[in-house]
Motif scaffolding. Structure first.
Motif, PDB file in Angstrom:
ATOM      1  N   THR A 171      53.532   2.933  39.537  1.00 30.04           N
ATOM      2  CA  THR A 171      53.807   2.051  38.397  1.00 30.04           C
ATOM      3  C   THR A 171      52.593   2.054  37.473  1.00 30.04           C
ATOM      4  O   THR A 171      51.526   2.531  37.845  1.00 30.04           O
ATOM      5  N   SER A 172      52.773   1.528  36.274  1.00 32.43           N
ATOM      6  CA  SER A 172      51.671   1.484  35.313  1.00 32.43           C
ATOM      7  C   SER A 172      51.924   0.390  34.287  1.00 32.43           C
ATOM      8  O   SER A 172      53.071   0.127  33.922  1.00 32.43           O
ATOM      9  N   ASP A 173      50.840  -0.229  33.834  1.00 32.58           N
ATOM     10  CA  ASP A 173      50.956  -1.205  32.747  1.00 32.58           C
ATOM     11  C   ASP A 173      50.406  -0.640  31.433  1.00 32.58           C
ATOM     12  O   ASP A 173      50.232  -1.374  30.462  1.00 32.58           O
ATOM     13  N   GLY A 174      50.125   0.663  31.424  1.00 35.33           N
ATOM     14  CA  GLY A 174      49.600   1.308  30.229  1.00 35.33           C
ATOM     15  C   GLY A 174      48.072   1.343  30.205  1.00 35.33           C
ATOM     16  O   GLY A 174      47.488   2.183  29.534  1.00 35.33           O
ATOM     17  N   ARG A 175      47.437   0.467  30.977  1.00 33.35           N
ATOM     18  CA  ARG A 175      45.973   0.504  31.085  1.00 33.35           C
ATOM     19  C   ARG A 175      45.573   1.082  32.442  1.00 33.35           C
ATOM     20  O   ARG A 175      44.719   1.945  32.545  1.00 33.35           O
ATOM     21  N   PHE A 176      46.209   0.581  33.493  1.00 31.88           N
ATOM     22  CA  PHE A 176      46.011   1.136  34.824  1.00 31.88           C
ATOM     23  C   PHE A 176      47.314   1.754  35.335  1.00 31.88           C
ATOM     24  O   PHE A 176      48.411   1.359  34.913  1.00 31.88           O
ATOM     25  N   TYR A 177      47.151   2.714  36.227  1.00 35.97           N
ATOM     26  CA  TYR A 177      48.282   3.349  36.917  1.00 35.97           C
ATOM     27  C   TYR A 177      48.015   3.175  38.391  1.00 35.97           C
ATOM     28  O   TYR A 177      46.862   3.266  38.833  1.00 35.97           O
ATOM     29  N   SER A 178      49.038   2.890  39.169  1.00 39.70           N
ATOM     30  CA  SER A 178      48.828   2.840  40.609  1.00 39.70           C
ATOM     31  C   SER A 178      49.963   3.544  41.313  1.00 39.70           C
ATOM     32  O   SER A 178      51.070   3.663  40.778  1.00 39.70           O
ATOM     33  N   PHE A 179      49.666   4.085  42.475  1.00 34.96           N
ATOM     34  CA  PHE A 179      50.757   4.496  43.346  1.00 34.96           C
ATOM     35  C   PHE A 179      50.381   4.119  44.761  1.00 34.96           C
ATOM     36  O   PHE A 179      49.210   4.061  45.121  1.00 34.96           O
ATOM     37  N   LYS A 180      51.421   3.858  45.536  1.00 34.46           N
ATOM     38  CA  LYS A 180      51.275   3.512  46.941  1.00 34.46           C
ATOM     39  C   LYS A 180      51.919   4.616  47.763  1.00 34.46           C
ATOM     40  O   LYS A 180      53.002   5.101  47.414  1.00 34.46           O
ATOM     41  N   TYR A 181      51.248   5.031  48.795  1.00 39.58           N
ATOM     42  CA  TYR A 181      51.835   5.927  49.809  1.00 39.58           C
ATOM     43  C   TYR A 181      52.198   5.043  50.982  1.00 39.58           C
ATOM     44  O   TYR A 181      51.342   4.293  51.478  1.00 39.58           O
ATOM     45  N   VAL A 182      53.444   5.096  51.416  1.00 39.48           N
ATOM     46  CA  VAL A 182      53.835   4.264  52.563  1.00 39.48           C
ATOM     47  C   VAL A 182      54.874   5.003  53.393  1.00 39.48           C
ATOM     48  O   VAL A 182      55.740   5.696  52.855  1.00 39.48           O
ATOM     49  N   ASN A 183      54.727   4.893  54.699  1.00 37.93           N
ATOM     50  CA  ASN A 183      55.712   5.512  55.585  1.00 37.93           C
ATOM     51  C   ASN A 183      56.497   4.424  56.310  1.00 37.93           C
ATOM     52  O   ASN A 183      56.127   3.246  56.300  1.00 37.93           O
ATOM     53  N   GLY A 184      57.588   4.821  56.928  1.00 38.47           N
ATOM     54  CA  GLY A 184      58.333   3.935  57.820  1.00 38.47           C
ATOM     55  C   GLY A 184      58.839   4.765  58.985  1.00 38.47           C
ATOM     56  O   GLY A 184      59.712   5.613  58.804  1.00 38.47           O
ATOM     57  N   HIS A 185      58.229   4.582  60.146  1.00 37.24           N
ATOM     58  CA  HIS A 185      58.540   5.394  61.323  1.00 37.24           C
ATOM     59  C   HIS A 185      58.679   4.476  62.542  1.00 37.24           C
ATOM     60  O   HIS A 185      57.700   4.236  63.262  1.00 37.24           O
TER      61      HIS A 185
END
Lengths: 372, 372
Positions: free
Chosen positions: B69-83
């Motif tokens: 996601t991003s607000d135009g100033r910062f961008y973030s991403f999350k890596y997440v698993n489900g096992h």
């Protein structure tokens, strides 16, 4: 103070510094040869891979992309940006890093820088394509564009299809001088050329790797005769091409992953139904490469996630021993997974037991859970 | 040997260990209060954000997802698993990490563990929702499911809407005992209950946070009278729900991001056109929260990328000084961007100059560029 309960789940991290050591430790040429082997192996099992379009976040200044792929055993994704204005502030226009993960557990098994590694995998990939597409007995490569990618291409091409003479041309003579200097003593004949035409004349392989971010005609129609192999590296995003469309129309065109190359490659200049062949089909033998000695073969290379995957897999195999990585405490491994707060409280208790008389400053103070 | 040319582009990294220190240093309750403020701020400007569906790679054993996601100033991403099977080998069923990047340059500015931080942001987000949706003057919360999330919810709810009594129930009495133990001395009244019914009876707020990966009826229709707030945390993926559909039909339902909640939330049990309200609309005042004192408000919480973004933004602001991060050499910053091979060669030369008499072992040997 180290308060984590179990560091067993730590993730190997290959920093820029580690990657430089690894590349120098193995040797650039051997690294490229071995990496080309990994890429070729993965092209051979191309159909085992999840092939997802990149996920892009665009902004006025550039783009940030995530490029995931998986072969069912490993999963990888690459984070890469493209910000042309960065050059003004001394930053890289493209910076990248990536993660390799174990599909069975979902745990990351490698975090790595990917700026240096991308340069190497691009050259290794070009060499794989040339091995399958270049005329037999190719000895001379003409290179237009002598930027960061140039020398890696020159080294990779000697390593794989047997090129021993490289002719260099760049509109900036300083770039050519830099490449000549870096390739001195590398065991190949390096010839600076006075023009693009002089660089490519009579060369069996022509590589274009300029950085200009616009439609250019680095390779004009009159510069290319029959029978050669064109390794087109620089045209790799919408609006950026290097090869005159008339050459494309005369050539047999090979690509990595067609849906992506239609948008990013030289073939964005052609009709969307212009026939092309995906390189994996040639590597597996499912289809022929060049159809005859007089044909022009053109590899319209834009870079694909599977090549990064191959590079990560190679690095992962090579760092198992040695000083080429450190371990990162990236994934929590609670002593009791249902008791995350308890893990925090026990860590605090251990810390207090270990330093009973220590005066903590305000920043290190381990405050009460219920402080207000 | 440190051979990187310019370490200026290093990226702050918050390890599991750092995160534990940061949380304990700030204090769990204060951390949750401040984090809730960041989340509420971002809900207030919800429409500034790029909202992308998560990118999932499914396998027989689980799933690996990227959530940007991003607000135009910062961008973030999350890596997440489900096992789910990871629990058998003592691993986490869900592990996560994330990156915050500067949109203007594309450079990462923070790499962080996200297992501990996710637990905290989930509790903080629940408290934000309750502040807007729970009946005024709520004092008692009944909690069904006393796993890892339970105590963070209990602490967050005291901090924000004023809950001072928490009743706990879990089908496993050991889980309840663990939560009672961890919450001792936290300043709220903690009451273990003999049944789910006893835990929720007369409570103004009911929180469900069980871990069972199937359609369950943790909350039966007869357990819920008019006028309360249901904070439904545990139903967060396809096939996993906790609340009887008859309660959903009686309630006013609030969600984070509707396209995702339709697939993952309690409302997967309802028709796809069942009316719901996105929480940001209530936070901004664009729409009302609960329509009356006799209404049931239900927050169908599944977790969304913007909440991780808020959490990263909070951590990024809090680690600027102090021992809560280290610097990672993740992004190459060549001394001359067009001269990547030259950077390698110069690093080798510096190394050789620094240790002229040193005998290198085979693994550390800095081989020739053209070694074969």
């Amino acid at each position: 103070m180290q308060i984590t309960a179990k560091p067993l789940s730590s993730v190997p991290f290959v920093s820029v510094d580690h990657m430089m050591k690894l590349v120098l430790g193995i040797g650039v040429e051997r690294f490229l040869i071995e990496l080309a082997g990994y890429i070729e192996d993965d092209y051979r099992r191309w159909q085992d891979f999840d092939k997802t379009q990149r996920v892009a976040a665009h902004s006025p200044g550039g783009v940030i992309e995530l490029m995931p792929t998986s072969d069912g055993r490993f999963y990888s994704f690459k984070y890469v940006n493209g910000h042309p204005k960065n050059a003004r502030s001394g930053k890289q226009t493209v910076a990248a890093f990536c993660v390799l993960a174990d599909v069975e557990t979902g745990y990351p098994v490698l975090l790595s820088e990917l700026t240096i590694l991308t340069a190497l995998r691009t050259a290794a990939k070009s060499a794989v394509a040339a091995r399958h597409l270049a005329p037999k007995g190719s000895r001379t490569m003409g290179m237009i564009g002598n930027g960061a990618q140039c020398e890696f291409q020159a080294i990779a091409f000697k390593a794989v299809p047997g090129i021993d003479t490289v002719r260099l041309y760049d509109i900036d003579p300083a770039a050519t001088e830099k490449a000549v200097r870096n390739l001195a003593g590398s065991g190949r004949k390096v010839v600076p050329s006075r023009s693009g035409e002089a660089a490519v004349e009579g060369a069996q392989i022509v590589t274009t790797c300029t950085a200009d971010k616009q439609h250019g005609t680095i390779l004009g129609d009159n510069m290319i005769g029959p029978g050669g192999h064109i390794n087109a590296i620089g045209g790799d995003c919408p609006g950026k091409t290097e090869v005159h469309p008339d050459i494309l129309r005369r050539a047999e065109i090979f690509v990595e992953y067609l849906p992506q190359t239609r948008i990013e490659g030289e073939i964005q200049q052609l009709a969307t139904d212009h026939p092309v062949i995906e390189l994996w089909q040639v590597v597996t033998g499912a289809t022929r490469g060049r159809s005859g000695a007089d044909q022009i073969a053109l590899f319209d290379s834009v870079g694909f996630a599977i090549e990064d995957f191959s590079a990560l897999r190679y690095v992962h195999d090579r760092i198992t021993a040695g000083p080429f990585s450190e371990r990162l405490d990236l994934v929590a491994d609670p002593d009791e997974p249902r008791d995350l707060l308890g893990m925090l409280l026990r860590a605090r208790a251990r810390n207090e037991a270990a330093v009973p008389a220590r005066r903590c400053n305000s920043q290190e103070r381990l405050a009460d859970v219920s402080d207000e």
